[in-house]
Enzyme design. Structure first.
Site, mmCIF file in Angstrom:
data_model
loop_
_atom_site.group_PDB
_atom_site.id
_atom_site.type_symbol
_atom_site.label_atom_id
_atom_site.label_comp_id
_atom_site.label_asym_id
_atom_site.label_seq_id
_atom_site.Cartn_x
_atom_site.Cartn_y
_atom_site.Cartn_z
ATOM 1 N N LYS A 98 3.360 4.273 -0.923
ATOM 2 C CA LYS A 98 3.457 5.162 -2.072
ATOM 3 C C LYS A 98 4.649 6.082 -1.875
ATOM 4 C CE LYS A 98 -1.214 5.038 -0.653
ATOM 5 N NZ LYS A 98 -1.650 3.901 -1.361
ATOM 6 N N HIS A 154 0.820 -1.202 0.000
ATOM 7 C CA HIS A 154 0.000 0.000 0.000
ATOM 8 C C HIS A 154 0.859 1.258 0.000
ATOM 9 C CE1 HIS A 154 -3.129 2.671 1.858
ATOM 10 N NE2 HIS A 154 -3.834 2.037 0.966
ATOM 11 N N ASP A 181 2.060 19.004 18.899
ATOM 12 C CA ASP A 181 2.771 20.247 19.213
ATOM 13 C C ASP A 181 4.277 20.065 19.036
ATOM 14 O OD1 ASP A 181 1.838 18.585 21.531
ATOM 15 O OD2 ASP A 181 3.433 19.684 22.551
ATOM 16 N N ASP A 219 17.462 9.204 -8.190
ATOM 17 C CA ASP A 219 18.932 9.286 -8.153
ATOM 18 C C ASP A 219 19.502 9.037 -6.760
ATOM 19 O OD1 ASP A 219 18.788 9.888 -10.795
ATOM 20 O OD2 ASP A 219 19.334 12.004 -10.596
ATOM 21 N N HIS A 223 -8.101 11.848 1.218
ATOM 22 C CA HIS A 223 -7.316 10.612 1.319
ATOM 23 C C HIS A 223 -6.082 10.829 2.187
ATOM 24 C CE1 HIS A 223 -5.033 7.268 -0.909
ATOM 25 N NE2 HIS A 223 -6.108 6.682 -0.477
ATOM 26 N N LYS A 248 -3.238 11.129 5.041
ATOM 27 C CA LYS A 248 -2.836 10.198 6.099
ATOM 28 C C LYS A 248 -1.677 10.817 6.866
ATOM 29 C CE LYS A 248 -4.118 6.607 2.874
ATOM 30 N NZ LYS A 248 -5.498 6.788 3.107
HETATM 31 C C1 NAG Z 1 -8.110 2.854 2.672
HETATM 32 O O1 NAG Z 1 -9.381 2.445 3.030
HETATM 33 C C2 NAG Z 1 -10.343 2.504 2.010
HETATM 34 C C3 NAG Z 1 -11.672 2.139 2.561
HETATM 35 O O2 NAG Z 1 -11.619 0.948 3.274
HETATM 36 C C4 NAG Z 1 -9.958 1.616 0.873
HETATM 37 O O3 NAG Z 1 -10.898 1.741 -0.185
HETATM 38 C C5 NAG Z 1 -8.615 2.037 0.385
HETATM 39 O O4 NAG Z 1 -8.179 1.151 -0.613
HETATM 40 C C6 NAG Z 1 -7.631 2.012 1.521
HETATM 41 N N1 NAG Z 1 -6.390 2.402 1.031
HETATM 42 C C7 NAG Z 1 -6.095 3.519 0.390
HETATM 43 C C8 NAG Z 1 -6.057 3.508 -1.098
HETATM 44 O O5 NAG Z 1 -5.813 4.511 0.979
#
Ligand code: NAG
Ligand code: NAG
Ligand code: NAG
Ligand code: NAG
Ligand code: NAG
Ligand code: NAG
Length: 491
Positions: free
Chosen positions: A196, A194, A416, A201, A409, A411
């Site tokens: 990214k 998952h 502080d 270089d 989206h 994350k």
């Molecule tokens: C994060 O959670 C969602 C909903 O469960 C899911 O569709 C997604 O693939 C997950 N990952 C990403 C791409 O952030």
């Protein structure tokens, strides 16, 4: 000392017995012991310098001088994708699209990309949306970069495409000359790859929430960071990439103990000391799942728990999903590590906790009761202060037809003290069996008056939190209405 030692011992032995001989003998013993002590100290200092002097050699491209400090002129830039049609009063950061173009433009020898899936060309939606242009441009540039007309080696690690997931972009890139390895995380850990990030270089990096998806550039709200001219950090991220690359080789399985070349000395206990824009900082990269962490690597969950624990005033969290369960586990399993930590700091130290969670038509219904439970930890007299808001990216009527789009989206987390920029949803699966990684930046020790990364991320959080796109979650919030019905006619 060495000569005095041998000489006096010799004379004492030769003259044998008598007063002066005993004195000489004692003197001899003293000088001998001192020699030994000095020798030990010398050897120890040699040993301490050994690993760093090896790293210092130019062939390694490192510039780590002593211990964990780095002399690269690292420049860090917070980057964002703001979905088309959204407007904010305060300024937004440079776009992820532009930063990816910059990184491609910088590449002279290598580009390594860790990715979940590829849909940069808008072939999957049959929507012909004009905003797919940015993703298509990136794909075009990557194809060009992969060709043998450039000296750049392009390597792509991707989660093994499943079911109906498109593979067209990957096939085109492979034909163009890119090296693509599919990592079968489902077989390896029952999770997915998952992560990214990009490494250019072995000195510039990108890490953040955006997928290799055209929607991540113009339709989905994303946040990441780019760090230029930072080979120390890039070399460390490369180790995480190399683990994916190894696992992408047909037949390879997760080693019970990763070889030393994957190990790191930068972690939450001993972070890398470096300059970001000339501001002294510490940083480290965390990784998940635990089975992909070589020696010395801080696990992503441990990074999150320790960042929350370190906060004294506030913890602001912006994640798409927040569920204290193993979402994809059968039978069902409760998983409350992060949830407990948030409640603990709110109770024990009166830390102000804010969660900005995404809500769209695909949100998991089970997420909201748990969020309401957190939001209920709010009482002025007992100084309990947790608040939850739901962030909606409103679609236009045409955008409503594009599947899996118009969502926040992000994350990340900011306290502080530090900024944490990650790639994982916040539910158990992402820390137990899914591959993800994060950058933790700490500039609390700096005396510089420049804006810190922490302050910039805090500004992004406060901008979003105070915007009309956010709605407080209460016991009465109508989730269905809020998350699935268009609210902002103007857009
Ligand atoms: C994060 O959670 C969602 C909903 O469960 C899911 O569709 C997604 O693939 C997950 N990952 C990403 C791409 O952030
Ligand atoms: C690139 O590779 C192709 C096929 O592998 C070859 O025909 C072509 O001559 C190469 N071009 C250059 C510039 O090396
Ligand atoms: C990296 O540093 C060099 C030398 O200081 C500078 O010329 C170059 O512009 C920097 N690159 C980036 C992308 O900032
Ligand atoms: C940030 O650095 C300070 C020392 O400068 C340290 O006390 C603190 O624990 C660090 N915080 C995190 C979350 O690493
Ligand atoms: C670092 O400098 C770049 C410009 O070179 C700027 O865009 C960025 O915002 C700065 N980052 C921080 C954290 O101040
Ligand atoms: C911009 O500011 C105005 C006035 O303060 C406010 O009403 C509006 O909601 C703000 N819009 C956004 C997107 O923050």
């Amino acid at each position: 000392y060495f000569f005095a030692c041998t000489f006096s011992l010799l004379v004492a032995l030769l003259t044998s017995v008598g007063g002066p001989a005993v004195q000489l003998y004692k003197w001899g013993l003293f000088t001998c012991l001192t020699t030994l002590l000095l020798a030990v100290m010398y050897l120890q200092s040699m040993y301490m310098h050994l690993p760093t002097s090896v790293l210092d050699s130019p062939t390694h491209g490192f510039s780590v001088s002593r211990h964990n400090s780095c002399t690269d002129p690292c420049r860090i830039v917070l980057v964002e994708s703001i979905p088309e049609g959204m407007e904010f009063n305060c300024s937004t950061n440079p776009s992820i699209f532009q930063s990816w173009l910059n990184l491609i433009g910088e590449a002279r020898s290598s580009l390594d990309i860790a990715s979940f899936y590829w849909t940069l060309s808008n072939k999957d939606t049959h929507s012909d949306d004009p905003t797919a242009y940015q993703g298509e441009r990136i794909l075009k540039e990557l194809i060009q970069l992969s060709s043998n007309e450039t000296a750049v080696s392009v390597r792509i690690a991707v989660n093994t495409p499943q079911g109906s997931q498109p593979v067209e972009d990957l096939n085109i890139l492979m034909q163009a000359g890119a090296d693509v390895r599919k990592v079968n995380m489902r077989d390896l850990t029952t999770g997915v790859l998952h992560t990214k990030f990009w490494i250019v270089d072995k000195k510039h990096i990108y890490i953040g929430s955006a997928n290799m998806d055209w929607r991540s550039l113009t339709q989905v709200k994303e946040l990441g960071v780019v760090v230029y001219n930072c080979s120390c950090l890039a070399a460390d991220l490369e180790k995480i990439f190399e683990a994916y690359w190894y696992l992408g080789q047909e037949g390879n399985t997760i080693p019970s103990h990763w070889p030393a070349s994957y190990a790191t000395s930068y972690n939450k206990e001993t972070p890398l000391e470096l300059q970001f824009n000339g501001t002294s900082s510490t940083a480290y990269l965390s990784s998940s799942p635990p089975s992909l962490c070589a020696d010395g690597r801080t696990q992503d969950l441990q990074a999150i728990l320790s960042v929350i624990d370190d906060a004294r005033e506030f913890v602001y969290v912006a994640v798409m999903n927040y569920i204290p369960t193993l979402e994809y586990s059968h039978p069902k399993r409760y998983w409350s590590d992060i949830d407990n930590q948030l409640r603990r700091v709110a109770y024990e130290r009166s830390v102000r906790v804010r969660l900005l969670i995404s809500c769209w038509s695909h949100s998991q219904p089970s997420m909201f009761p748990f969020l309401r439970s957190l939001a209920a930890v709010q009482d002025r007299t007992s100084k309990l202060d947790i608040e939850v808001k739901l962030f909606v990216v409103p679609p236009t009527s045409s955008q409503k037809n594009i599947p899996y789009t118009r969502v926040n989206h992000n994350k990340y987390m900011v306290t502080d003290k530090v900024a944490y920029i990650g790639t994982s949803n916040w539910s158990g699966d992402y820390f137990v069996n899914t591959a993800g990684s994060a950058l933790v930046v700490n500039q609390t020790a700096t005396l510089s008056t420049e804006l810190t990364v922490q302050e910039q991320v805090q500004a992004v959080f406060e901008r979003d939190w105070d915007s009309p796109y956010s709605t407080s979650l209460t016991q009465h919030t109508d989730i269905k209405k809020l998350c699935t019905e268009i609210k902002y006619e103007k857009i």
